[in-house]
Design an enzyme around this catalytic site. Structure first.
Site, PDB file in Angstrom:
ATOM      1  N   HIS A 166       5.500  -8.474  -4.350  1.00 37.06           N
ATOM      2  CA  HIS A 166       5.875  -7.280  -3.834  1.00 37.06           C
ATOM      3  C   HIS A 166       6.879  -7.157  -2.698  1.00 37.06           C
ATOM      4  CE1 HIS A 166       1.386  -5.401  -4.355  1.00 37.06           C
ATOM      5  NE2 HIS A 166       1.217  -6.565  -4.556  1.00 37.06           N
ATOM      6  N   ASP A 374      13.885  -4.083   0.619  1.00 34.90           N
ATOM      7  CA  ASP A 374      12.874  -3.795   0.394  1.00 34.90           C
ATOM      8  C   ASP A 374      12.380  -3.934  -1.537  1.00 34.90           C
ATOM      9  OD1 ASP A 374      10.303  -2.361   1.333  1.00 34.90           O
ATOM     10  OD2 ASP A 374      11.245  -0.562   1.922  1.00 34.90           O
TER      11      ASP A 374
HETATM   12  P1  ADQ Z   1       5.314  -2.799   3.030  1.00 35.54           P
HETATM   13  O1  ADQ Z   1       6.651  -3.716   3.245  1.00 35.54           O
HETATM   14  O2  ADQ Z   1       4.114  -2.284   3.872  1.00 35.54           O
HETATM   15  O3  ADQ Z   1       4.974  -2.790   1.383  1.00 35.54           O
HETATM   16  P2  ADQ Z   1       5.782   0.250   2.127  1.00 35.54           P
HETATM   17  O4  ADQ Z   1       5.506  -0.086   1.022  1.00 35.54           O
HETATM   18  O5  ADQ Z   1       7.101   0.819   2.462  1.00 35.54           O
HETATM   19  O6  ADQ Z   1       5.481  -1.297   3.198  1.00 35.54           O
HETATM   20  O7  ADQ Z   1       4.591   0.555   2.532  1.00 35.54           O
HETATM   21  C1  ADQ Z   1       4.194   0.687   3.822  1.00 35.54           C
HETATM   22  C2  ADQ Z   1       2.504   2.017   3.617  1.00 35.54           C
HETATM   23  O8  ADQ Z   1       2.145   1.639   5.381  1.00 35.54           O
HETATM   24  C3  ADQ Z   1       2.215   2.787   3.509  1.00 35.54           C
HETATM   25  O9  ADQ Z   1       1.221   2.785   2.775  1.00 35.54           O
HETATM   26  C4  ADQ Z   1       2.457   4.041   4.619  1.00 35.54           C
HETATM   27  O10 ADQ Z   1       1.965   4.978   4.580  1.00 35.54           O
HETATM   28  C5  ADQ Z   1       1.511   3.080   5.772  1.00 35.54           C
HETATM   29  N1  ADQ Z   1       2.510   2.822   6.861  1.00 35.54           N
HETATM   30  C6  ADQ Z   1       3.415   2.905   7.322  1.00 35.54           C
HETATM   31  N2  ADQ Z   1       4.180   3.462   8.434  1.00 35.54           N
HETATM   32  C7  ADQ Z   1       2.264   3.435   9.105  1.00 35.54           C
HETATM   33  C8  ADQ Z   1       1.593   4.350  10.304  1.00 35.54           C
HETATM   34  N3  ADQ Z   1       2.193   3.884  10.988  1.00 35.54           N
HETATM   35  N4  ADQ Z   1       0.806   4.452  10.170  1.00 35.54           N
HETATM   36  C9  ADQ Z   1      -0.455   4.769   8.583  1.00 35.54           C
HETATM   37  N5  ADQ Z   1       0.155   4.104   8.180  1.00 35.54           N
HETATM   38  C10 ADQ Z   1       1.981   3.699   8.104  1.00 35.54           C
HETATM   39  C11 ADQ Z   1       5.418  -4.122   0.527  1.00 35.54           C
HETATM   40  C12 ADQ Z   1       6.550  -4.401   0.296  1.00 35.54           C
HETATM   41  C13 ADQ Z   1       6.834  -2.460  -0.214  1.00 35.54           C
HETATM   42  C14 ADQ Z   1       6.340  -2.779  -1.228  1.00 35.54           C
HETATM   43  C15 ADQ Z   1       4.769  -2.772  -1.106  1.00 35.54           C
HETATM   44  C16 ADQ Z   1       3.689  -2.563  -2.061  1.00 35.54           C
HETATM   45  O11 ADQ Z   1       7.443  -4.338   1.828  1.00 35.54           O
HETATM   46  O12 ADQ Z   1       9.076  -3.468  -0.427  1.00 35.54           O
HETATM   47  O13 ADQ Z   1       6.516  -0.998  -1.750  1.00 35.54           O
HETATM   48  O14 ADQ Z   1       4.492  -4.183  -0.442  1.00 35.54           O
HETATM   49  O15 ADQ Z   1       4.569  -3.060  -3.228  1.00 35.54           O
END
Ligand code: ADQ
Length: 439
Positions: A166, A374
């Site tokens: 990921h 990311d």
């Molecule tokens: P993350 O680093 O966690 O994922 P991301 O893909 O942006 O990053 O996902 C974050 C998730 O958390 C989103 O679904 C978002 O809605 C939720 N979220 C963030 N802030 C929040 C808040 N304050 N309250 C509730 N929900 C919140 C890792 C990798 C990424 C990759 C994903 C999936 O680092 O690059 O996209 O896995 O593979």
């Protein structure tokens, strides 16, 4: 129906202690969100850590947790505090995470962390062996479990194994810094199908295999590893589009949205939403907003940045330092630019419920998403999908995997504050009812 055995560090639900018993809540983060949108073609069985140390639960509470988790097709792998310290907070988040996100100076190389990582992967392997049935598809996730495909292959030579990373797979020049690079490459190569978010990560991985294991790929990422055929490809992760696009019509989201609208009045809103992680570039983003206000004082009182950071990896010192830095910077920016009746940055350090997240996406004129690195970044996709009225502008770092898919966003170099300032100004000057993307 075929069974899909998903193996990831965290289960889709986390266990917390309440009194003598336990409670459950959905796990936060991109992996959980992404996998929640999987099609229902398979019966899903999930193996992972339930988010709590085994020492924090009495035997009765642990039995209760196992029973309730089994009702949800989830099978926990428990670890002690020390194992979590060395395996998860240690090797995963002080070695692999920083190195794979191009932060070699934050990377620690500790044998005891590596040994704990090996043991943890073996514990996951045991759990898989207990649960797996012939014909199951075994799908292993992410950087915490890079040794697991090979471990399973050795015990179940006919198993069908997939592995998905990921996070970015870095260039060989970074990957070669790892003293355990051979073991990790060999571990991943135990899978039959190896997936990454982008072709760049595929390229970096293939180059590392070639240099470390001397294995050249045939056409289209096909490799011969011993007597097996292994396929490597890009599978950019998406979200459940319907879920986000329809969510704002629901009464709870409407209520959230109208409460927020009452509070912001006719101010323009920029949102910044991430897990609190140094790879997400939150400090640099806020510094750019600070510069924007200094260079464009006409926007004072007219625009608010809503900065939402979800607590993450709070046992790791770098993350605690980041929180302190961020909170001090928010204080300085608000102190320096704020006016009576106007606070430039609304800062929240918490997880928010889905309806509020969707309301925030809908409220925002601009989403400012500028990670330094990311793997993909699902928030940018959620913002696009959730916009019921097609109004808004996405400013996205070119270092996010999502940038290779969301080509119409305004893309920026997350280290270039001048460019971010320009992008914010351009985004705010767009007429308020235009299509979602910049052009
Ligand atoms: P993350 O680093 O966690 O994922 P991301 O893909 O942006 O990053 O996902 C974050 C998730 O958390 C989103 O679904 C978002 O809605 C939720 N979220 C963030 N802030 C929040 C808040 N304050 N309250 C509730 N929900 C919140 C890792 C990798 C990424 C990759 C994903 C999936 O680092 O690059 O996209 O896995 O593979």
């Amino acid at each position: 129906m075929s069974r899909l055995l998903i193996v990831s560090n965290r289960l889709s639900v986390s266990v917390a202690k309440r009194g003598e018993g336990v409670v459950f809540r959905p796990s936060a983060g991109g992996l959980a969100t992404g996998l929640a949108s999987l099609s229902k073609l398979y019966e899903r069985i999930w193996i992972g850590w339930p988010g709590i140390s085994s020492e924090k639960l009495s035997t009765a509470a642990r039995d209760q947790a196992c029973r309730k988790l089994a009702e949800r097709n989830c099978y926990p792998v428990f670890f002690s505090d020390k194992q979590i310290d060395d395996y998860y907070d240690g090797f995963c988040n002080k070695t692999i995470w920083p190195l794979f996100h191009y932060f070699p100076l934050r990377t620690m190389y500790e044998d005891r962390h590596w040994n704990a990582y090996k043991k943890a992967n073996e514990a996951f392997c045991e759990a898989v062996l207990k649960t797996a049935q012939a014909d199951d598809l075994i799908w292993i996730h992410d950087y915490q479990l890079m040794l697991l495909p090979q471990l399973i292959l050795q015990k179940l030579p006919t198993a069908q194994i997939g592995f998905f990373l990921h996070i970015p797979f870095p260039s060989f020049e970074l990957f070669r810094l790892l003293p355990w690079r051979n073991e990790l490459i060999n571990g991943i190569l135990g899978a039959d199908l190896i997936g990454f978010h982008t072709y760049d990560y595929v390229r970096h991985f293939l180059s590392s295999i070639c240099r470390i294991a001397g294995i050249e790929h045939h056409t289209l990422g096909r490799l011969t590893v011993g007597n097996r055929l292994v396929k490597v490809d890009a599978f950019p992760m998406g979200i459940d589009y319907q879920k986000y696009s329809q969510a704002v019509q629901k009464p709870e989201a409407q209520k959230e949205l109208s409460a927020l609208r009452d509070q912001v009045g006719d101010r323009k809103i920029i949102i910044s939403i991430d897990r609190l992680d140094y790879s997400k570039g939150i400090i640099q983003r806020l510094e750019a907003f600070d510069l924007f206000l200094s260079q464009n004082p006409q926007y004072k009182g007219k625009v608010t940045l809503i900065l939402l950071a979800v607590p993450s990896r709070t046992n790791v010192e770098d993350y605690r330092v980041l929180r302190r830095q961020l909170e001090s910077l928010v204080g300085r920016v608000n102190g320096e630019h704020g006016l009576l009746g106007w606070v430039p940055v609304w800062y929240f350090y918490r997880e928010v419920p889905f309806e509020r997240l969707v309301a925030l996406y809908n409220l925002a004129d601009v989403a400012l998403i500028t990670p330094l690195r990311d793997g993909m970044n699902l928030i940018s996709k959620e913002f696009v999908a959730a916009k019921a009225d097609g109004r808004g502008v996405l400013i996205l770092s070119e270092m996010a995997g999502a940038a290779s898919e969301l080509g119409e966003a305004i893309t920026v170099n997350a280290h270039n504050k001048g460019e971010i300032v320009k992008a914010i100004k351009e985004a705010l000057q767009k007429p308020s009812r235009v299509s979602l993307f910049a052009n």
